[in-house]
Motif scaffolding. Structure first.
Motif, PDB file in Angstrom:
ATOM      1  N   TYR A   1       0.826  -1.214   0.000  1.00  0.00           N
ATOM      2  CA  TYR A   1       0.000   0.000   0.000  1.00  0.00           C
ATOM      3  C   TYR A   1       0.858   1.260   0.000  1.00  0.00           C
ATOM      4  O   TYR A   1       1.802   1.387   0.773  1.00  0.00           O
ATOM      5  CB  TYR A   1      -0.926  -0.007   1.228  1.00  0.00           C
ATOM      6  N   ASN A   2       0.521   2.173  -0.906  1.00  0.00           N
ATOM      7  CA  ASN A   2       1.202   3.462  -1.014  1.00  0.00           C
ATOM      8  C   ASN A   2       2.715   3.277  -1.115  1.00  0.00           C
ATOM      9  O   ASN A   2       3.503   4.035  -0.549  1.00  0.00           O
ATOM     10  CB  ASN A   2       0.866   4.348   0.200  1.00  0.00           C
ATOM     11  N   SER A   3       3.112   2.261  -1.873  1.00  0.00           N
ATOM     12  CA  SER A   3       4.527   1.914  -1.939  1.00  0.00           C
ATOM     13  C   SER A   3       4.874   1.361  -3.310  1.00  0.00           C
ATOM     14  O   SER A   3       4.000   0.939  -4.067  1.00  0.00           O
ATOM     15  CB  SER A   3       4.826   0.857  -0.860  1.00  0.00           C
ATOM     16  N   ALA A   4       6.169   1.383  -3.625  1.00  0.00           N
ATOM     17  CA  ALA A   4       6.637   0.785  -4.876  1.00  0.00           C
ATOM     18  C   ALA A   4       7.284  -0.571  -4.611  1.00  0.00           C
ATOM     19  O   ALA A   4       7.949  -1.124  -5.482  1.00  0.00           O
ATOM     20  CB  ALA A   4       7.641   1.715  -5.552  1.00  0.00           C
TER      21      ALA A   4
ATOM     22  N   ALA B   1       6.970   1.302 -12.036  1.00  0.00           N
ATOM     23  CA  ALA B   1       7.651   0.850 -13.262  1.00  0.00           C
ATOM     24  C   ALA B   1       9.150   0.720 -12.997  1.00  0.00           C
ATOM     25  O   ALA B   1       9.802  -0.239 -13.427  1.00  0.00           O
ATOM     26  CB  ALA B   1       7.385   1.832 -14.401  1.00  0.00           C
ATOM     27  N   ASP B   2       9.700   1.681 -12.267  1.00  0.00           N
ATOM     28  CA  ASP B   2      11.119   1.641 -11.908  1.00  0.00           C
ATOM     29  C   ASP B   2      11.443   0.434 -11.026  1.00  0.00           C
ATOM     30  O   ASP B   2      12.513  -0.165 -11.137  1.00  0.00           O
ATOM     31  CB  ASP B   2      11.529   2.928 -11.184  1.00  0.00           C
ATOM     32  N   ALA B   3      10.516   0.087 -10.127  1.00  0.00           N
ATOM     33  CA  ALA B   3      10.731  -1.049  -9.230  1.00  0.00           C
ATOM     34  C   ALA B   3      10.833  -2.353 -10.021  1.00  0.00           C
ATOM     35  O   ALA B   3      11.680  -3.211  -9.723  1.00  0.00           O
ATOM     36  CB  ALA B   3       9.591  -1.136  -8.208  1.00  0.00           C
ATOM     37  N   ILE B   4       9.985  -2.501 -11.044  1.00  0.00           N
ATOM     38  CA  ILE B   4      10.038  -3.701 -11.877  1.00  0.00           C
ATOM     39  C   ILE B   4      11.355  -3.742 -12.639  1.00  0.00           C
ATOM     40  O   ILE B   4      12.027  -4.784 -12.712  1.00  0.00           O
ATOM     41  CB  ILE B   4       8.847  -3.729 -12.868  1.00  0.00           C
ATOM     42  N   LYS B   5      11.754  -2.618 -13.198  1.00  0.00           N
ATOM     43  CA  LYS B   5      13.012  -2.557 -13.941  1.00  0.00           C
ATOM     44  C   LYS B   5      14.185  -2.914 -13.032  1.00  0.00           C
ATOM     45  O   LYS B   5      15.061  -3.713 -13.411  1.00  0.00           O
ATOM     46  CB  LYS B   5      13.204  -1.155 -14.523  1.00  0.00           C
ATOM     47  N   ARG B   6      14.206  -2.334 -11.850  1.00  0.00           N
ATOM     48  CA  ARG B   6      15.301  -2.579 -10.908  1.00  0.00           C
ATOM     49  C   ARG B   6      15.392  -4.062 -10.553  1.00  0.00           C
ATOM     50  O   ARG B   6      16.478  -4.634 -10.478  1.00  0.00           O
ATOM     51  CB  ARG B   6      15.077  -1.722  -9.658  1.00  0.00           C
TER      52      ARG B   6
ATOM     53  N   ASP C   1       3.220   9.858 -10.104  1.00  0.00           N
ATOM     54  CA  ASP C   1       4.449   9.544  -9.364  1.00  0.00           C
ATOM     55  C   ASP C   1       4.483   8.079  -8.960  1.00  0.00           C
ATOM     56  O   ASP C   1       5.513   7.403  -9.097  1.00  0.00           O
ATOM     57  CB  ASP C   1       4.537  10.431  -8.118  1.00  0.00           C
ATOM     58  N   LEU C   2       3.345   7.558  -8.494  1.00  0.00           N
ATOM     59  CA  LEU C   2       3.275   6.170  -8.055  1.00  0.00           C
ATOM     60  C   LEU C   2       3.506   5.211  -9.221  1.00  0.00           C
ATOM     61  O   LEU C   2       4.231   4.221  -9.102  1.00  0.00           O
ATOM     62  CB  LEU C   2       1.908   5.907  -7.417  1.00  0.00           C
ATOM     63  N   SER C   3       2.918   5.510 -10.378  1.00  0.00           N
ATOM     64  CA  SER C   3       3.082   4.635 -11.544  1.00  0.00           C
ATOM     65  C   SER C   3       4.532   4.618 -12.025  1.00  0.00           C
ATOM     66  O   SER C   3       5.044   3.577 -12.460  1.00  0.00           O
ATOM     67  CB  SER C   3       2.148   5.067 -12.680  1.00  0.00           C
ATOM     68  N   GLU C   4       5.205   5.751 -11.937  1.00  0.00           N
ATOM     69  CA  GLU C   4       6.613   5.818 -12.342  1.00  0.00           C
ATOM     70  C   GLU C   4       7.500   5.027 -11.382  1.00  0.00           C
ATOM     71  O   GLU C   4       8.394   4.283 -11.813  1.00  0.00           O
ATOM     72  CB  GLU C   4       7.065   7.278 -12.395  1.00  0.00           C
TER      73      GLU C   4
END
Length: 225
Positions: free
Chosen positions: A114-117, A167-172, A161-164
């Motif tokens: 929740y409210n997190s990447a 997406a970055d979390a998946i890439k990382r 901001d959350l969607s970005e």
């Protein structure tokens, strides 16, 4: 004796309730497991459809690729490779959305805390399947768009901001765990601007990560020879 009967009845009711809860929990677990995709499903979705080499052998109508369009798309892909998610302007995000329309793609229902990447534990199997798929020989060497989407809850800036970040979390994760070249993953966030199901703006189906195969470098290399 009456007290014994009452106790026995209450015990039976509690047992039935516990059994019902256990069945409900099992069904919920099965449903969650069904949402996880397999490596094979991802590969089949992302591998470009093979075109016949000889026109005489084709049964269906021929689809020819306009070299000018292909060159323009390739140029745009190179433009976005290596860019940070936050550096993309609204116009550039729309450029990417236009390019990916007719490309092989798959929507993954990846949940985050929740409210997190932070990727949730129940979604890790799907992300791991994605990592294995993108390192498969059929897909290795391609450039992929990893697009984050949210549902309609909350403001536009918050969701963008959350969607970005997601997406970055998946890439990382893909870079760290599977050694995928970071420049082969173009990350973009769309917030709540492109709901998968506009009729149900708060539905889980809208909270997704879309992966698109933009360009197969091996294929492009062979075509140019």
């Amino acid at each position: 004796m009456a007290n014994f009967s009452v106790t026995k009845t209450l015990t039976a009711i509690v047992s039935v309730a516990a059994l019902g809860a256990a069945i409900g929990l099992s069904a919920g677990t099965a449903l969650a497991q069904e949402r996880n995709v397999t490596e094979d499903q991802i590969i089949r979705a992302l591998v470009p459809e093979k075109k016949p080499l000889t026109r005489g052998l084709s049964v269906g109508p021929q689809q020819t690729v306009d070299p000018t369009v292909a060159a323009a798309e390739s140029k745009l892909v190179q433009k976005f490779r290596g860019r940070s998610t936050r550096s993309l302007s609204i116009a550039e995000r729309e450029e990417i959305a236009t390019i990916v329309k007719d490309k092989p793609k798959i929507d993954l229902e990846i949940n985050f805390d929740y409210n997190s990447a932070d990727i949730s534990a129940k979604s890790l199997p799907s992300v791991q399947a994605l990592g294995r798929a993108l390192t498969n020989n059929d897909l290795k060497g391609s450039t992929f768009v990893v697009a984050g989407h949210t549902d309609a809850a909350g403001g536009e800036a918050y969701n963008q901001d959350l969607s970005e970040r997601r997406a970055d979390a998946i890439k990382r994760y893909l870079v760290d765990k599977y050694g995928i070249n970071g420049t082969d993953l173009v990350t973009v966030g769309y917030g709540k601007s492109k709901l998968k199901d506009p009729s149900q703006p708060l539905a889980e189906v809208n909270r997704r990560v879309q992966v698109v195969n933009m360009e197969n470098k091996a294929t492009a290399s062979n075509a140019s020879k």
